[in-house]
Design a protein around this motif. Structure first.
Motif, mmCIF file in Angstrom:
data_model
loop_
_atom_site.group_PDB
_atom_site.id
_atom_site.type_symbol
_atom_site.label_atom_id
_atom_site.label_comp_id
_atom_site.label_asym_id
_atom_site.label_seq_id
_atom_site.Cartn_x
_atom_site.Cartn_y
_atom_site.Cartn_z
ATOM 1 N N SER A 70 0.827 -1.208 0.000
ATOM 2 C CA SER A 70 0.000 0.000 0.000
ATOM 3 C C SER A 70 0.860 1.257 0.000
ATOM 4 N N LEU A 71 1.919 1.261 0.804
ATOM 5 C CA LEU A 71 2.810 2.416 0.831
ATOM 6 C C LEU A 71 3.532 2.581 -0.494
ATOM 7 N N ALA A 72 3.894 1.474 -1.135
ATOM 8 C CA ALA A 72 4.542 1.562 -2.433
ATOM 9 C C ALA A 72 3.620 2.226 -3.451
ATOM 10 N N VAL A 73 2.334 1.906 -3.372
ATOM 11 C CA VAL A 73 1.376 2.514 -4.293
ATOM 12 C C VAL A 73 1.199 4.002 -3.986
ATOM 13 N N LEU A 74 1.073 4.346 -2.692
ATOM 14 C CA LEU A 74 0.864 5.742 -2.314
ATOM 15 C C LEU A 74 2.051 6.613 -2.713
ATOM 16 N N THR A 75 3.269 6.128 -2.486
ATOM 17 C CA THR A 75 4.456 6.926 -2.810
ATOM 18 C C THR A 75 4.641 7.097 -4.309
ATOM 19 N N SER A 76 4.009 6.238 -5.119
ATOM 20 C CA SER A 76 4.144 6.353 -6.567
ATOM 21 C C SER A 76 3.141 7.323 -7.181
ATOM 22 N N LEU A 77 2.213 7.843 -6.366
ATOM 23 C CA LEU A 77 1.239 8.792 -6.883
ATOM 24 C C LEU A 77 1.928 10.081 -7.332
ATOM 25 N N PRO A 78 1.387 10.753 -8.354
ATOM 26 C CA PRO A 78 1.983 12.031 -8.780
ATOM 27 C C PRO A 78 2.053 13.036 -7.635
ATOM 28 N N CYS A 79 1.049 13.045 -6.766
ATOM 29 C CA CYS A 79 1.041 13.935 -5.591
ATOM 30 C C CYS A 79 0.757 13.092 -4.350
ATOM 31 N N VAL A 107 2.859 10.528 4.209
ATOM 32 C CA VAL A 107 3.347 9.261 3.665
ATOM 33 C C VAL A 107 4.788 9.004 4.104
ATOM 34 N N GLU A 108 5.612 10.047 4.103
ATOM 35 C CA GLU A 108 7.005 9.866 4.510
ATOM 36 C C GLU A 108 7.092 9.420 5.964
ATOM 37 N N ASP A 109 6.263 9.984 6.814
ATOM 38 C CA ASP A 109 6.263 9.569 8.224
ATOM 39 C C ASP A 109 5.819 8.115 8.356
ATOM 40 N N MET A 110 4.835 7.728 7.564
ATOM 41 C CA MET A 110 4.383 6.342 7.606
ATOM 42 C C MET A 110 5.456 5.400 7.088
ATOM 43 N N MET A 111 6.181 5.798 6.044
ATOM 44 C CA MET A 111 7.280 4.982 5.536
ATOM 45 C C MET A 111 8.371 4.831 6.593
ATOM 46 N N LYS A 112 8.677 5.928 7.293
ATOM 47 C CA LYS A 112 9.696 5.877 8.342
ATOM 48 C C LYS A 112 9.272 4.937 9.462
ATOM 49 N N GLU A 113 8.002 5.011 9.836
ATOM 50 C CA GLU A 113 7.499 4.113 10.885
ATOM 51 C C GLU A 113 7.537 2.666 10.423
ATOM 52 N N PHE A 114 7.188 2.441 9.161
ATOM 53 C CA PHE A 114 7.207 1.083 8.620
ATOM 54 C C PHE A 114 8.620 0.508 8.612
ATOM 55 N N ARG A 115 9.601 1.331 8.233
ATOM 56 C CA ARG A 115 10.984 0.845 8.187
ATOM 57 C C ARG A 115 11.543 0.550 9.582
ATOM 58 N N SER A 116 10.918 1.107 10.616
ATOM 59 C CA SER A 116 11.394 0.871 11.981
ATOM 60 C C SER A 116 10.883 -0.437 12.567
ATOM 61 N N TRP A 117 10.003 -1.109 11.855
ATOM 62 C CA TRP A 117 9.476 -2.379 12.363
ATOM 63 C C TRP A 117 10.605 -3.390 12.513
ATOM 64 N N PRO A 118 10.589 -4.215 13.557
ATOM 65 C CA PRO A 118 11.606 -5.269 13.693
ATOM 66 C C PRO A 118 11.440 -6.327 12.616
ATOM 67 N N ARG A 119 12.537 -6.977 12.279
ATOM 68 C CA ARG A 119 12.493 -8.037 11.277
ATOM 69 C C ARG A 119 11.665 -9.207 11.787
ATOM 70 N N ALA A 120 11.183 -10.013 10.846
ATOM 71 C CA ALA A 120 10.313 -11.132 11.204
ATOM 72 C C ALA A 120 11.020 -12.127 12.112
ATOM 73 N N ASP A 121 12.331 -12.351 11.888
ATOM 74 C CA ASP A 121 13.038 -13.331 12.707
ATOM 75 C C ASP A 121 13.269 -12.839 14.134
ATOM 76 N N LYS A 122 13.090 -11.541 14.374
ATOM 77 C CA LYS A 122 13.248 -10.997 15.721
ATOM 78 C C LYS A 122 11.963 -11.117 16.534
ATOM 79 N N LEU A 123 10.842 -11.293 15.864
ATOM 80 C CA LEU A 123 9.563 -11.334 16.569
ATOM 81 C C LEU A 123 9.474 -12.528 17.509
ATOM 82 N N LYS A 124 10.118 -13.632 17.131
ATOM 83 C CA LYS A 124 10.033 -14.848 17.939
ATOM 84 C C LYS A 124 10.578 -14.647 19.337
#
Length: 422
Positions: free
Chosen positions: A164-173, A178-195
């Motif tokens: 969804s973020l990839a689609v939103l960031t590709s919009l002409p405007c 969106v940038e704040d949401m992308m930053k928050e998304f990139r801060s998520w821990p990796r899947a192997d760390k969740l265990k």
């Protein structure tokens, strides 16, 4: 002897009494419970192995007879048993086991053990701890199940948020935030760390991921933030709101995206042969496959309408706890898996269905499997997980026809509606 000494002696005698093992239990079942409890309390693998050796050195009859106290009088050298440990390590194991309530050390001078004198490592405390250990085992299993469910939820959220973020960031405007949401998304821990996250920390993380997903949905729903409207009469596969409003765009009115291409969101790969500014360029063309072509053409509303009441409840819960006749794809996928898990389907069967049939096919197969449980015209399904695996095996043999199964369910729901059963 003073009254204080007499009281202390009576207390010690009562503490060393036990009722034996529960009805139908044996020494091996008791050992399994103790091992589970030791793991819950954080004992090391070597310490647990030492405890298993201690139990195995005690006669099974000593655990059943309340007049006897099961105890191990073996020397530390015997407990080492060629494991490459030192006496000090075994001593630390014994102290740790005593600290968590699984043994009592009644030793002579310099740690002497003797069968005749009744000196050694007594397991009476563990026998008296059986109710607490069983409660701890139940809680541990429930927490593990919740932990696994939360990790699965995060996995689904990761996939939808990323696309969804990839689609939103590709919009002409791109919309604000969106940038704040992308930053928050990139801060998520990796899947192997969740265990290795605690249950409470994982709950908070998944809740934050849900909140981010809701914010993205709010942006998607705002008018003027998409580059085009869906094609009139566009017949699609099971689609999320994101796919319905964005992925079927036709920026220049020259090329349209087939429903097969929209069946599975993906943020990688080359785009189709269309206008360079079309949002479909975020989705690869190799999604047109025999798997997608063999899926029934339905939308979210139809799928929700055909779901059983129990499945609808799970979809509503995944969608925020509010009834919605047109839920998101995320709510549908989460609800279908929750329902399948509730009726006894193993997670490996669900993963196998996704891998073989794609997410869309797995969802349709899950709906058919759930509906099959209550079909009065056919023999009841004893093993829903086996039924789902059978559909995967049939697809491997080229014998699966999901369209026919789905049309049969559609006809059944129509009959039920005519008969006033729904």
């Amino acid at each position: 002897m003073s009254f204080r000494h007499i009281s202390s002696a009576k207390l010690q005698s009562a503490r060393r009494y036990h009722n034996g093992l529960p009805e139908g239990w044996n020494r091996d079942r008791f050992r399994q419970l103790c091992v589970c409890y030791a793991q819950i309390r954080g004992a090391s693998a070597q310490c647990i192995r030492t405890y298993e050796i201690i139990i195995d050195m005690i006669s099974p009859s000593a655990f059943r007879d309340p007049s006897l106290e099961p105890f191990c009088y073996a020397r530390q050298e015997t407990l080492i048993a060629g494991r490459g440990l030192t006496d000090r390590t075994i001593h630390n194991h014994e102290r740790e086991l005593e600290a968590i309530g699984l043994i009592e050390r009644r030793l002579g001078a310099n740690g002497a053990r003797c069968k005749r004198k009744g000196l050694g490592l007594f397991l009476t405390p563990a026998l008296n701890l059986i109710p607490e250990m069983r409660d701890a085992e139940v809680r541990s299993k429930a927490e593990k199940k919740e932990h696994d469910a939360l990790r699965g939820d995060r996995s689904r959220l990761y996939r939808y948020v990323k696309c969804s973020l990839a689609v939103l960031t590709s919009l002409p405007c791109p919309p604000d935030g969106v940038e704040d949401m992308m930053k928050e998304f990139r801060s998520w821990p990796r899947a192997d760390k969740l265990k290795y996250m605690s249950l409470e920390a994982l709950r908070l993380h998944v809740q934050a991921a849900h909140d981010l997903w809701k914010r993205i949905e709010d942006h998607i729903a705002k008018p003027g933030e998409i580059s085009g409207e869906p094609e009139a009469g566009f017949g699609s596969h099971i689609q999320d709101h994101i796919e319905e409003k964005i992925l079927s765009c036709n920026a220049d009115g020259e090329v349209t995206m087939s429903s097969a291409e929209a069946s599975e969101p993906d943020c990688s790969g080359s785009g189709p042969d269309g206008p360079p500014n079309c949002l479909e360029s975020n989705h690869p063309t190799d999604l047109i496959s025999c798997k997608a072509q063999n899926l029934p053409r339905v939308n979210n509303h139809i799928l929700y309408d055909l779901a059983s009441p129990e499945l609808r409840m799970h979809i509503d819960i995944a969608g925020g706890g509010v009834q919605n006749s047109s839920p998101t794809l995320y709510a549908i996928e989460t609800g279908v898996w929750s329902r399948l898990s509730e009726i006894g389907t193993n997670i490996s069967a669900w993963h196998a269905a996704i891998e073989r049939l794609t997410i869309m096919g797995a969802i349709v197969a899950g709906v058919v499997t759930d509906a099959r449980l209550s079909d009065p015209r056919l023999p009841p399904v004893v093993n829903p997980g086996g039924y789902l695996r059978g559909m995967v095996k049939a697809d491997e043999r080229g014998e699966l026809n999901l369209i026919s199964s789905f049309m049969g369910l559609l006809a059944r729901r129509a009959r039920e509606e005519d008969d006033g059963l729904r």
